[in-house]
Design a protein around this motif. Structure first.
Motif, short mmCIF file in Angstrom:
data_model
loop_
_atom_site.label_atom_id
_atom_site.label_comp_id
_atom_site.label_asym_id
_atom_site.label_seq_id
_atom_site.Cartn_x
_atom_site.Cartn_y
_atom_site.Cartn_z
N ILE A 209 0.86 -1.19 0.00
CA ILE A 209 0.00 0.00 0.00
C ILE A 209 0.89 1.23 0.00
CG2 ILE A 209 -1.82 1.27 1.19
CD1 ILE A 209 -2.63 -1.38 2.52
N ASP A 210 0.81 2.02 -1.08
CA ASP A 210 1.53 3.30 -1.14
C ASP A 210 0.61 4.40 -0.62
OD1 ASP A 210 3.89 2.29 -2.28
OD2 ASP A 210 2.98 2.29 -4.27
N VAL A 211 1.16 5.24 0.28
CA VAL A 211 0.39 6.35 0.85
C VAL A 211 0.63 7.58 -0.02
CG1 VAL A 211 -0.03 7.78 2.87
CG2 VAL A 211 0.59 5.37 3.15
N ILE A 212 -0.46 8.17 -0.47
CA ILE A 212 -0.37 9.37 -1.32
C ILE A 212 -0.43 10.61 -0.41
CG2 ILE A 212 -1.46 10.67 -3.17
CD1 ILE A 212 -2.62 8.03 -4.19
N ASP A 213 0.56 11.46 -0.58
CA ASP A 213 0.66 12.67 0.25
C ASP A 213 -0.41 13.69 -0.15
OD1 ASP A 213 1.79 14.46 2.13
OD2 ASP A 213 2.86 15.49 0.51
N VAL A 214 -1.00 14.31 0.84
CA VAL A 214 -1.86 15.48 0.61
C VAL A 214 -1.26 16.63 1.41
CG1 VAL A 214 -3.94 14.11 0.24
CG2 VAL A 214 -3.39 14.90 2.55
N ASN A 215 -1.61 17.81 0.98
CA ASN A 215 -1.02 19.00 1.60
C ASN A 215 -1.74 19.32 2.90
OD1 ASN A 215 0.75 21.15 1.77
ND2 ASN A 215 -0.60 22.56 0.71
N ASP A 216 -1.37 18.59 3.95
CA ASP A 216 -2.03 18.77 5.24
C ASP A 216 -1.12 19.34 6.31
OD1 ASP A 216 -0.40 16.55 5.35
OD2 ASP A 216 -1.74 15.40 6.63
N ASN A 217 0.10 19.74 5.92
CA ASN A 217 1.03 20.33 6.88
C ASN A 217 1.43 21.72 6.39
OD1 ASN A 217 1.87 18.15 9.00
ND2 ASN A 217 1.86 17.10 7.02
N ALA A 218 1.16 22.71 7.20
CA ALA A 218 1.60 24.07 6.88
C ALA A 218 3.10 24.18 7.17
CB ALA A 218 0.83 25.09 7.70
N PRO A 219 3.78 25.06 6.45
CA PRO A 219 5.22 25.26 6.75
C PRO A 219 5.42 25.71 8.19
CG PRO A 219 4.60 26.32 4.68
CD PRO A 219 3.34 25.89 5.32
N LYS A 220 6.50 25.25 8.77
CA LYS A 220 6.84 25.62 10.15
C LYS A 220 8.02 26.59 10.11
CE LYS A 220 8.53 23.79 14.55
NZ LYS A 220 9.05 22.60 15.26
N ILE A 221 7.81 27.78 10.67
CA ILE A 221 8.85 28.82 10.68
C ILE A 221 9.56 28.78 12.03
CG2 ILE A 221 9.31 31.30 10.52
CD1 ILE A 221 6.78 31.56 8.83
N THR A 222 10.88 28.67 11.99
CA THR A 222 11.69 28.69 13.20
C THR A 222 12.70 29.82 13.09
OG1 THR A 222 11.49 26.29 13.42
CG2 THR A 222 13.22 27.38 14.72
N ILE A 223 12.66 30.73 14.07
CA ILE A 223 13.62 31.84 14.11
C ILE A 223 14.87 31.33 14.82
CG2 ILE A 223 14.02 34.23 14.77
CD1 ILE A 223 11.76 33.79 12.73
N MET A 224 15.93 31.12 14.05
CA MET A 224 17.16 30.57 14.62
C MET A 224 17.95 31.63 15.37
SD MET A 224 18.24 28.38 11.27
CE MET A 224 19.82 27.90 11.97
N SER A 225 17.98 32.83 14.84
CA SER A 225 18.69 33.93 15.48
C SER A 225 18.03 35.23 15.07
CB SER A 225 20.17 33.93 15.07
OG SER A 225 20.88 34.96 15.73
N PHE A 226 17.89 36.17 16.04
CA PHE A 226 17.20 37.42 15.74
C PHE A 226 17.77 38.54 16.59
CE2 PHE A 226 13.43 40.15 16.91
CZ PHE A 226 13.49 40.92 15.77
N SER A 227 18.13 39.64 15.94
CA SER A 227 18.57 40.85 16.64
C SER A 227 17.36 41.77 16.76
CB SER A 227 19.69 41.54 15.87
OG SER A 227 20.81 40.70 15.73
N SER A 228 16.83 41.91 17.98
CA SER A 228 15.60 42.68 18.15
C SER A 228 15.80 44.17 18.02
CB SER A 228 15.00 42.37 19.53
OG SER A 228 15.92 42.71 20.56
N ALA A 229 17.03 44.63 18.03
CA ALA A 229 17.32 46.06 17.85
C ALA A 229 18.50 46.19 16.90
CB ALA A 229 17.64 46.73 19.20
N VAL A 230 18.41 47.17 16.00
CA VAL A 230 19.47 47.42 15.04
C VAL A 230 19.65 48.93 14.91
CG1 VAL A 230 17.94 47.43 13.04
CG2 VAL A 230 20.33 46.87 12.73
N SER A 231 20.89 49.35 14.71
CA SER A 231 21.18 50.77 14.60
C SER A 231 20.60 51.32 13.30
CB SER A 231 22.70 51.00 14.64
OG SER A 231 23.00 52.36 14.43
N GLU A 232 20.10 52.56 13.39
CA GLU A 232 19.49 53.14 12.19
C GLU A 232 20.50 53.41 11.08
OE1 GLU A 232 18.01 57.16 12.35
OE2 GLU A 232 19.12 57.60 14.18
#
Length: 722
Positions: free
Chosen positions: A335-358
């Protein structure tokens, strides 16, 4: 690499030079691979990553090194103090990878300042920690006594979750009087076990045969399992059922509703009574039993659980058919399982600078982002984007990795804070998406000088003001923030009338209020200009100047001054009016000035006293003294006029001038009259002198008398005391 305290050496270190990203940091500098066995204790040594990457150990601390995994499973940890990778959670290869022989965990090691990313893979080697297991502890097999030699009877295979040499390797069957083993390798690498009849059965001689089937793996030490086979010899039924296909291949969509028919299997039996054929799953796993069911009578296979493509992409199910006489046949359902689009992309913020110089340059990395989609094919193709019309853009660095970077210059004074919406959309139909919002604040740079509210200032102050009088307030605005917007005010010093400006004016450095330091005199200083500087507190310091005009307003603080006729104490000056003078004859003109200005200097003239008021008049505005009637012989020769000169101030001030006028036709007559006037004046002056002298003498005598009286009193008092 040495692993834990066991002193074993597993595998080798692979280091690949990866191509650095051309334009943007962070850069992916390489990939490193380790090999360890499963089931290592927590804290066991995996590898010396700092040394293997050629980094100083302190770089792990200063760079805030950390481990990032896309699926949030942390099997490997980072010991930053020693620069080691260690086992964080015990790894069970069978649980992690199942039947897949090549098993590994991958993760990224991320550094900051600057941002760097290293990919690390750890291969998990199988150890022989699982024994083979038969689905049942006892097998009961019914076989007709008429079973032909060479008849095959499938047996349920043992299961060993290990892989490679540690998995199931061979079977033995004891005793072998009537049956022998036939082991065949299946399509998926499994071993299919069958009993083959090599000696006829005779129910009348022996109705039951007890056999022992043993399964062995190839590990060291070797593990095994046994199952007891009880064979019941049946009478008659000499034809076994036969499946219509050697294998059945079908497919099912993931998340298919329960009771969905996946396939239908069928078998035929050459015996006359073939209605008793039944169908079964053969040594089905727990997962198969939870997801599928088979109707024993019809052979329909239905969905009874939730099928997830991300967990199982294919199922291989052994099925068995058996007639009423106990004869069986086996087949396989794929039995081959046919994929359906049931998973939304998962966004992971690996690194983030919350403040940056103008003043961050375009291309500065704000965040590192990982996006994963558990679906496959087009459903797994992800497009990552951010809001339009923003000074940022998103750049793909590696597969499923993105960098959020600045795309243009930033200006905190226009926009001090951004909410950046990151959107990931897959390629499914319909597409699924995920969003994540990053709040980014801009730190201020001192890039704006203070600006005054007016291009110039005009201020008015009345003369004779008291010191410390408030003149005006200047105000400047700085578009920067914090210390960069803290404004101080200063006077730009210069000389004013030969003295420093600071001796006239001062300014409050915080409020911008300008004060007078002394009293102003309009007659000496009517107006002046000065420069005020507004300076911020940033680095470098920025400033701006503005011109302030100070206008001093006049006050009526000066009385008029008579310039003509000149007043002298020693001589007598007289104006001569002939007796034949007509009406309006100009006798003289009083000339006066007032050093004030405006209406304070407007002068008016009035006749205060006159020997004959009916003879003369004074022009109100011009000070001209004229006759108002014809001079007669009865008019006295000697005339004295007193003229008052008065200004037009709110509190008016005045001056008085005396004028001698002689009504005569000849100079000798005038001289004789004014000589007597002089003597009289001298007499009056002498009388005044003597009066003053007499007053002084009387005062002196009074003081002396008082002194004598007091002295006598004191003398008598002392005599009485003695």
């Amino acid at each position: 690499m040495e692993s834990g305290g066991k002193g074993w050496r597993y595998g080798s270190l692979f280091f690949y030079t990866a191509c650095a990203l051309a334009l943007f940091s962070p850069r992916v500098t390489g990939q490193i691979r380790y090999t360890i066995p499963e089931e290592m204790p927590v804290g066991s040594f995996v590898g010396h990553i700092a040394s293997d990457l050629g980094l100083e150990p302190k770089r792990l601390i200063s760079g805030k090194a950390r481990v990032f995994t896309a699926d949030s499973s942390e099997y490997i940890g980072l010991d930053k103090e020693n620069g080691h990778l260690v086992v964080k959670n015990k790894i069970d290869r069978e649980e992690l990878c199942g039947e897949i022989s090549a098993c590994s965990v991958s993760f990224d090691v991320i550094f900051e300042n600057p941002m760097e990313l290293y990919r690390v893979s750890v291969d998990i080697q199988d150890i022989n920690d699982n024994s083979p297991v038969f689905p049942k502890s006892k097998i009961e097999q019914k076989i007709s006594e008429l079973a032909v030699l060479g008849a095959r009877f499938p047996l349920e295979s043992a299961i060993d979750p290990d892989v490679g040499v540690n998995t199931l390797q061979k079977y033995t069957l004891q005793p072998t009087d009537h049956f022998k083993l036939n082991v065949q390798n299946g399509a998926g690498g499994n071993k299919n076990v069958e009993m083959v009849l090599h000696s006829p059965l005779d129910r009348e001689k022996k109705q039951h045969h007890n056999l022992i089937l043993t399964a062995f793996d190839g590990g060291k030490p070797q593990r095994s399992a046994t199952v007891q086979i009880n064979i019941i010899v049946l009478d008659v039924n000499d034809n076994a059922p036969v499946f219509s296909q050697a294998s059945y291949k079908t497919s099912v969509v993931e998340n298919a509703p329960k009771s969905t028919i996946v396939t239908k299997i069928s078998a035929t039996d050459a015996d006359e009574s073939s209605d008793g054929i039944q169908y079964y799953f053969e040594h089905a796993t727990y997962t198969v039993k939870a997801l599928f069911s088979i109707d024993a009578d019809s052979g329909e296979v239905k969905v009874i659980g939730d099928i997830d493509y991300e967990k199982h992409k294919q199922f291989k199910i052994k099925v068995k058919t058996k007639d009423q006489g106990g004869l069986t046949d086996s087949s396989e359902i794929i039995i081959d399982v046919i994929d359906v689009n049931d998973n939304a992309p998962k966004i992971t913020i690996m690194s983030f600078s919350s403040a940056v110089s103008e003043d961050a340059a375009p291309g500065t990395v704000i965040a590192m982002i990982n996006v994963q989609d558990l679906d496959s094919g087009d459903n797994n193709k992800i497009t990552c984007s951010i809001d339009l019309n923003s000074p940022f853009k998103i750049v793909s660095s590696l597969t499923n990795y993105y960098n959020l970077v600045t795309d243009s210059e930033l200006d905190r004074e226009q926009t001090a804070e951004y909410n950046i919406t990151i959107t990931a959309v897959d390629g499914g139909n319909p597409p699924l998406s995920s969003k994540d919002i990053l709040n980014l604040k801009l730190s201020d740079v001192n890039d704006h000088a203070p600006q005054f509210e007016q291009e110039s200032y005009n201020a008015f102050i009345a003369e004779n003001n008291p010191p410390s009088t408030t003149i005006l307030t200047v105000k400047a605005i700085d578009m920067d923030w914090g210390q960069n917007a803290k404004i101080s005010y200063f006077l730009i010093d210069r000389d004013l009338n030969g003295a420093p400006l600071a001796s006239y004016i001062s300014i409050n450095s915080e409020s911008g209020v300008i004060y007078s330091e002394k009293s102003f005199d309009y007659e000496q200083l009517k107006s002046f200009k000065m420069q005020v500087k507004a300076q911020d507190g940033g680095s470098p310091l920025l400033s701006n100047n503005v011109t302030v005009n100070i206008i001093i307003k006049d006050q009526n603080d000066n009385a008029p001054q008579v310039l003509y006729p000149v007043q002298t104490g020693a001589s007598v000056v007289a104006e001569i009016v002939p007796r034949a003078a007509d009406v309006g004859y100009l006798v003289t003109k009083v000339v006066a000035v007032d050093v004030d200005s405006g209406q304070n200097a407007w002068l008016s003239y009035k006749l205060q006293k006159a020997t004959d008021r009916a003879l003369f008049e004074v022009g109100l505005q011009n000070g001209e003294i004229r006759t108002v009637r014809q001079v007669t012989d009865k008019d006295a020769v000697k005339q004295k006029l007193t003229v008052v000169v008065e200004d037009n101030g709110q509190l008016s001030r005045s001056a008085v001038v005396s004028i001698n006028v002689a009504v005569a036709d000849s100079f000798p007559e005038v001289l004789s009259e004014f000589t007597d006037f002089t003597h009289e004046k001298q007499y009056n002056d002498s009388l005044t002198f003597y009066l003053i002298l007499a007053l002084a003498v009387v005062s002196l005598l009074f003081i002396v008398s008082i002194t004598l009286i007091i002295s006598v009193k004191i003398y008598r008092w002392r005599q009485n005391k003695l």
